[in-house]
Design an enzyme around this catalytic site. Sequence first.
Site, mmCIF file in Angstrom:
data_model
loop_
_atom_site.group_PDB
_atom_site.id
_atom_site.type_symbol
_atom_site.label_atom_id
_atom_site.label_comp_id
_atom_site.label_asym_id
_atom_site.label_seq_id
_atom_site.Cartn_x
_atom_site.Cartn_y
_atom_site.Cartn_z
ATOM 1 C CD GLN A 78 43.109 35.609 28.271
ATOM 2 O OE1 GLN A 78 42.411 36.278 29.022
ATOM 3 N NE2 GLN A 78 43.537 36.066 27.121
ATOM 4 C CB THR A 108 39.577 40.982 53.306
ATOM 5 O OG1 THR A 108 40.475 41.500 54.310
ATOM 6 C CG2 THR A 108 38.242 41.727 53.372
ATOM 7 C CD GLN A 145 55.675 25.061 23.601
ATOM 8 O OE1 GLN A 145 56.140 26.201 23.645
ATOM 9 N NE2 GLN A 145 56.429 24.000 23.395
ATOM 10 C CB THR A 198 29.292 41.758 58.851
ATOM 11 O OG1 THR A 198 30.325 40.781 58.733
ATOM 12 C CG2 THR A 198 29.695 43.011 58.100
ATOM 13 N N GLY A 224 36.649 34.805 23.649
ATOM 14 C CA GLY A 224 35.409 35.585 23.744
ATOM 15 C C GLY A 224 34.254 34.783 24.304
ATOM 16 C CD GLU A 260 33.141 32.373 56.783
ATOM 17 O OE1 GLU A 260 33.876 31.928 57.670
ATOM 18 O OE2 GLU A 260 31.926 32.165 56.721
#
Length: 392
Positions: free
Chosen positions: A346, A375, A288, A134, A350, A373
Amino acid sequence: MAAVTGPALSAYRLTEEQVLLRDTIRQLADERIAPRAAEIDHSAEFPHDIKALLADHEVLALPFPEVHGGVGADLLTVCVAIEQIARACVTSSLILAVQALGSDPLLRKGTPEQQARWIPDLAAGRKLIAFGLTEPEAGSDVAAIRTRAVREGEDYVLNGTKRFITHGSVAGLITVFAVTSPEASRRRRLSCFIAEVPTPGFAVTKLEHKMGIRGSPTAELAFDGVRVPAANRIGEEGDGFDLAMATFEHSRPGIAAQAVGLAQGALEFATAYARERRQFGQRIGDFQMVSALLADMDAQVEAARALTYHACAEIAAGSAAAARWASLCKLVAGDAAMRVTTDAVQVLGGYGYIDEFPVERMMRDAKITQLYEGTQQIQRLVIARALLGRGG
Ligand SMILES: Cc1cc2nc3c(=O)[nH]c(=O)nc-3n(C[C@H](O)[C@H](O)[C@H](O)COP(=O)(O)OP(=O)(O)OC[C@H]3O[C@@H](n4cnc5c(N)ncnc54)[C@H](O)[C@@H]3O)c2cc1C
């Protein structure tokens, strides 16, 4: 069409040896690497101790032939090893992944003399090797490379700048791609060299401050009149572009494996947390909505792993669609890692957002698997090209 998307050529199943290796590396990672992961992330320093650990346990020897001190492992075995290290620490998994990436052109097209000269040091972990493709103006568009290599007697003289080179500041060898024929077609402009560093004219001009994989140094490298012997050219003049593309057929599954391991680590942590944490008088895992989140995470990890192992088997069997398999698994596994790690945050609520727990680091680390490698957009281009052929 059938040759590209038709029935798979081979099936995979881990051998007893691979299962043993997987379990051994998992234990090593749990005991010796996981306890260091948060510190590596905080300090943003390359973990020389982990490099030594991987070298001592012959993990760095996996991709190299036995004749030069390696283990001679196949692609799937190397990927299983990367996966197990990444489950504990993605930065550490890059030590093996980039050792394999940087040496792939040498293993493919190096002469016996070149291989005998460099591979023993790489297999033993005495030297690291980086992959210098790169540049500031050449990211996804690899053929746009500007670094020049001009033949002068027995040497080539290299001038240019490389950007975002993993391990560029700690490697003793850099696989550099440079323009040898500016007027040639995009496919024939580049050649591949191995630069032994440090050497006059070579400098590490910057280290990036990153969102994730923070202990993995990402370097900007300057080549200012660097003399590289012609004997260090890998393959013929003009082979560079094809060599880089062929390398991706091995290295993209490695990134997919890294993504799978990372996602597995996040799933395991979130599951354990959901068993312990109580709200409204019950385990949060018994709500659930939380249990469904965990089930979806599990499904994504297993799907990504199955595709990655399968891609390895196809590529190792010499599939004519190797580039497609490599892109398929990186695309699916990279997206799975991003989603699974985000969902792990999630599940922790917190607590997922603070660095007392590893899932926020895992989420930051996951993003890179969708970027380097090639995108995810570039993976889609490769897959679509295999389906449709090049446009007229
Ligand atoms: C931490 C890190 C480590 C890295 N390690 C290495 C390394 O060791 N060696 C090395 O050589 N490189 C390395 N890279 C470079 C990496 O491979 C490139 O960043 C990547 O290929 C994207 O190039 P770019 O960043 O220039 O983005 P760009 O090419 O500028 O892309 C920007 C956006 O445009 C999109 N885009 C570009 N072209 C197209 C197209 N044709 N169609 C659709 N969308 C397109 C991309 O998907 C992306 O969303 C590393 C990068 C990072 C961040």
